[in-house]
Design a protein around this motif. Structure first.
Motif, PDB file in Angstrom:
ATOM      1  N   PRO A 116      80.894  51.802  43.310  1.00 49.77           N
ATOM      2  CA  PRO A 116      82.238  52.394  43.423  1.00 49.77           C
ATOM      3  C   PRO A 116      83.240  51.747  42.459  1.00 49.77           C
ATOM      4  CG  PRO A 116      81.324  52.005  45.600  1.00 49.77           C
ATOM      5  CD  PRO A 116      80.381  51.356  44.631  1.00 49.77           C
ATOM      6  N   GLY A 117      83.911  52.606  41.668  1.00 50.61           N
ATOM      7  CA  GLY A 117      84.918  52.118  40.735  1.00 50.61           C
ATOM      8  C   GLY A 117      84.362  51.671  39.404  1.00 50.61           C
ATOM      9  N   TYR A 118      83.047  51.701  39.243  1.00 48.56           N
ATOM     10  CA  TYR A 118      82.402  51.274  37.997  1.00 48.56           C
ATOM     11  C   TYR A 118      81.306  52.259  37.639  1.00 48.56           C
ATOM     12  CZ  TYR A 118      84.654  46.793  39.066  1.00 48.56           C
ATOM     13  OH  TYR A 118      85.575  45.819  39.344  1.00 48.56           O
ATOM     14  N   GLN A 119      80.763  52.126  36.438  1.00 49.55           N
ATOM     15  CA  GLN A 119      79.631  52.963  36.080  1.00 49.55           C
ATOM     16  C   GLN A 119      78.388  52.470  36.812  1.00 49.55           C
ATOM     17  OE1 GLN A 119      79.209  50.774  31.798  1.00 49.55           O
ATOM     18  NE2 GLN A 119      77.966  52.587  32.023  1.00 49.55           N
ATOM     19  N   ASP A 137      79.970  48.020  50.107  1.00 50.86           N
ATOM     20  CA  ASP A 137      80.393  49.407  49.894  1.00 50.86           C
ATOM     21  C   ASP A 137      79.355  50.197  49.099  1.00 50.86           C
ATOM     22  OD1 ASP A 137      82.704  48.793  51.249  1.00 50.86           O
ATOM     23  OD2 ASP A 137      83.923  48.523  49.445  1.00 50.86           O
ATOM     24  N   THR A 138      78.717  49.533  48.131  1.00 58.15           N
ATOM     25  CA  THR A 138      77.681  50.202  47.331  1.00 58.15           C
ATOM     26  C   THR A 138      76.506  50.617  48.201  1.00 58.15           C
ATOM     27  OG1 THR A 138      78.307  48.918  45.368  1.00 58.15           O
ATOM     28  CG2 THR A 138      76.139  49.951  45.351  1.00 58.15           C
ATOM     29  N   LEU A 139      76.026  49.707  49.041  1.00 60.46           N
ATOM     30  CA  LEU A 139      74.914  50.031  49.948  1.00 60.46           C
ATOM     31  C   LEU A 139      75.327  51.086  50.974  1.00 60.46           C
ATOM     32  CD1 LEU A 139      73.508  46.424  50.566  1.00 60.46           C
ATOM     33  CD2 LEU A 139      72.368  48.273  49.313  1.00 60.46           C
ATOM     34  N   GLY A 140      76.568  50.976  51.440  1.00 58.50           N
ATOM     35  CA  GLY A 140      77.064  51.959  52.400  1.00 58.50           C
ATOM     36  C   GLY A 140      77.128  53.355  51.806  1.00 58.50           C
ATOM     37  N   ASN A 141      77.599  53.450  50.563  1.00 58.20           N
ATOM     38  CA  ASN A 141      77.690  54.754  49.904  1.00 58.20           C
ATOM     39  C   ASN A 141      76.318  55.350  49.608  1.00 58.20           C
ATOM     40  OD1 ASN A 141      80.442  54.493  49.992  1.00 58.20           O
ATOM     41  ND2 ASN A 141      80.728  54.191  47.796  1.00 58.20           N
ATOM     42  N   PRO A 146      75.608  51.016  58.105  1.00 53.95           N
ATOM     43  CA  PRO A 146      76.701  50.218  58.674  1.00 53.95           C
ATOM     44  C   PRO A 146      76.371  48.730  58.515  1.00 53.95           C
ATOM     45  CG  PRO A 146      75.293  51.036  60.430  1.00 53.95           C
ATOM     46  CD  PRO A 146      74.742  51.599  59.155  1.00 53.95           C
ATOM     47  N   ILE A 147      77.287  47.961  57.959  1.00 46.22           N
ATOM     48  CA  ILE A 147      77.101  46.526  57.789  1.00 46.22           C
ATOM     49  C   ILE A 147      78.256  45.825  58.485  1.00 46.22           C
ATOM     50  CG2 ILE A 147      76.979  44.632  56.125  1.00 46.22           C
ATOM     51  CD1 ILE A 147      75.724  46.620  54.148  1.00 46.22           C
ATOM     52  N   HIS A 148      77.931  44.970  59.441  1.00 49.09           N
ATOM     53  CA  HIS A 148      78.959  44.388  60.312  1.00 49.09           C
ATOM     54  C   HIS A 148      79.387  42.990  59.889  1.00 49.09           C
ATOM     55  CE1 HIS A 148      76.395  47.179  62.851  1.00 49.09           C
ATOM     56  NE2 HIS A 148      77.570  47.783  62.797  1.00 49.09           N
ATOM     57  N   HIS A 149      78.456  42.203  59.332  1.00 47.38           N
ATOM     58  CA  HIS A 149      78.767  40.828  58.952  1.00 47.38           C
ATOM     59  C   HIS A 149      77.976  40.455  57.701  1.00 47.38           C
ATOM     60  CE1 HIS A 149      80.782  40.254  62.798  1.00 47.38           C
ATOM     61  NE2 HIS A 149      79.720  40.761  63.398  1.00 47.38           N
ATOM     62  N   TYR A 150      78.322  39.334  57.118  1.00 48.23           N
ATOM     63  CA  TYR A 150      77.555  38.857  55.967  1.00 48.23           C
ATOM     64  C   TYR A 150      77.355  37.355  56.050  1.00 48.23           C
ATOM     65  CZ  TYR A 150      81.387  36.545  53.423  1.00 48.23           C
ATOM     66  OH  TYR A 150      82.387  35.676  53.032  1.00 48.23           O
TER      67      TYR A 150
END
Length: 316
Positions: A116-119, A137-141, A146-150
Motif C-alpha cells: 500500500p502506497g508503493y509499487q 497492512d500488506t498481508l491484510g490487503n 486479521p492480525i491482532h499483535h506483533y
C-alpha cells in the motif's frame, strides 16, 4: 491421680503431630519464599542484561479480536547497525484460546506483493519501507488476514535468548553440512546448538531448496524452542529468560500483558504446533522484474482459500 496422668500421656502424640505439621508448613513456606526470591532476582538479571538492546517499539494498530482465535505477527530482522532493515523471518502464529492449538504460517520473503502506497515489490520490503504496520497492512490487503499483535526480535538478541534458555544448547537434527554465509560450520547429524549455531541453521539457504528450505528450518527451530521452554531441566532458567525477553523482544504488549499471555498459553497444558508455508505447493511461479529481481508470483485466491481452511477463520 492415675486418671490425670493417663490424660496427659494421651495428649502427647497429638502435640507431636501438631509440631510436625507446623515444621512442615514452615519448611514449605521457606521453600516458596526462596523460589520467589530466586525468580525475582533472575528475572531482574535477565532484564538488566537485555536493557538498551531492544529494537524500538513502533506505532501499531491491531485488528479487533473476534472469537477465540488470536493472531500474532512474528518477525525476525538483522539490523547490522542500519536504521532500516528487511524482515528475514515473517510468520503468523495463530492461537486458538479454547483448544490451545497453535498454527504457524511462514510467508516467503520473496513473494511479489502489492505494498500500500508503493509499487509492488518483494514482501520483506514492506517492513523496510514502513515498519510493522505497513507489513501488517500488506498481508491484510493480500489475504484478508486479521492480525491482532506483533513480536519483533533482532537476530543478535535471538542468539542471546537461546543461550539463556538452554545453556547446554538446543537439540536439532542438522540434515546436511552447512557453513556458507551463516557464520558457523555445522555438520550433519543430531547436535545441541548454541544461539549462534541455531540462528545459522535457521538462516541457511545455500542449497537446492533455497528459501523454501530455510523457512522449513525456521519452523523446526520454533518447535524446538517450544520444547525447551516446556522442558523440566530448563525451569531454573525461565525467570531469567522471561526477564531478558522483556528487553530483547519488541511487542505491542505491555510487559505484564506479554507475560500474562504466555502464562495463559502454558497453563492450558500440552501445546501442539501445526505448520504451513505460503505460497502453497503448485500456487506460484518465479518471475523477474527490473526493479525487484527474481520474485515469487503467487495465486492469491488459492492461497487465501488455503489460509481460511488451515486457520479456521473467515477472511475478508
Amino acid at each position: 491421680m492415675e486418671e490425670q496422668e493417663y490424660t496427659r500421656r494421651s495428649e502427647r502424640p497429638k502435640k507431636r503431630r501438631l509440631r510436625k505439621g507446623r515444621t512442615f508448613f514452615i519448611f514449605l513456606l521457606l521453600c516458596v519464599i526462596t523460589v520467589a526470591v530466586y525468580s525475582v532476582v533472575q528475572y531482574r538479571n535477565g532484564f538488566e542484561l537485555a536493557s538498551g538492546t531492544k529494537v524500538a517499539q513502533e506505532d501499531f494498530t491491531g485488528d479487533a479480536i473476534e472469537g477465540s482465535i488470536e493472531n500474532y505477527l512474528l518477525l525476525g530482522i538483522d539490523t547490522r547497525g542500519e536504521e532500516q532493515s528487511r524482515t528475514d523471518t515473517m510468520m503468523l502464529l495463530s492461537w486458538n484460546k479454547d483448544t490451545n492449538d497453535i498454527k504457524l504460517v511462514s510467508f516467503m520473503r520473496d513473494i511479489y506483493a502489492d505494498i500500500p502506497g508503493y509499487q509492488s515489490y518483494k514482501l520483506n520490503t514492506a517492513y523496510y519501507l514502513g515498519g510493522v504496520q505497513l507489513l501488517k497492512d500488506t498481508l491484510g490487503n493480500m489475504f484478508g488476514l486479521p492480525i491482532h499483535h506483533y513480536a519483533l526480535i533482532d537476530f543478535q538478541n535471538f542468539e542471546s535468548l537461546v543461550d539463556i534458555l538452554a545453556p547446554n544448547g538446543v537439540e536439532i537434527e542438522v540434515e546436511k553440512d552447512m557453513s556458507e554465509k551463516i557464520g558457523v560450520t555445522l555438520t550433519q547429524g543430531v547436535h545441541r546448538l548454541n544461539g549462534q549455531e541455531l540462528l545459522g541453521y535457521a538462516r541457511f539457504r545455500q542449497d537446492a531448496e533455497g528459501d523454501f528450505g530455510r523457512v522449513a528450518r525456521q519452523q523446526k527451530v520454533i518447535e524446538a524452542l517450544k520444547d525447551e521452554i516446556l522442558a523440566p531441566q530448563n525451569i531454573l532458567h525461565l525467570p531469567k529468560f522471561v526477564g531478558a525477553a522483556q528487553g530483547y523482544v519488541t511487542t505491542d504488549y505491555s510487559s505484564a500483558g506479554e507475560i500474562l499471555q504466555v502464562l495463559k498459553m502454558l497453563s492450558k497444558g500440552k501445546i501442539t504446533i501445526e505448520k504451513a508455508t505460503v505460497p502453497i505447493e503448485g500456487s506460484y511461479n518465479f518471475q523477474n522484474f527490473s526493479h525487484a529481481g527474481s520474485a515469487i508470483v503467487i495465486d492469491i485466491e488459492e492461497n487465501k482459500t488455503f489460509l481460511r481452511e488451515f486457520l479456521g477463520i473467515s477472511l475478508d
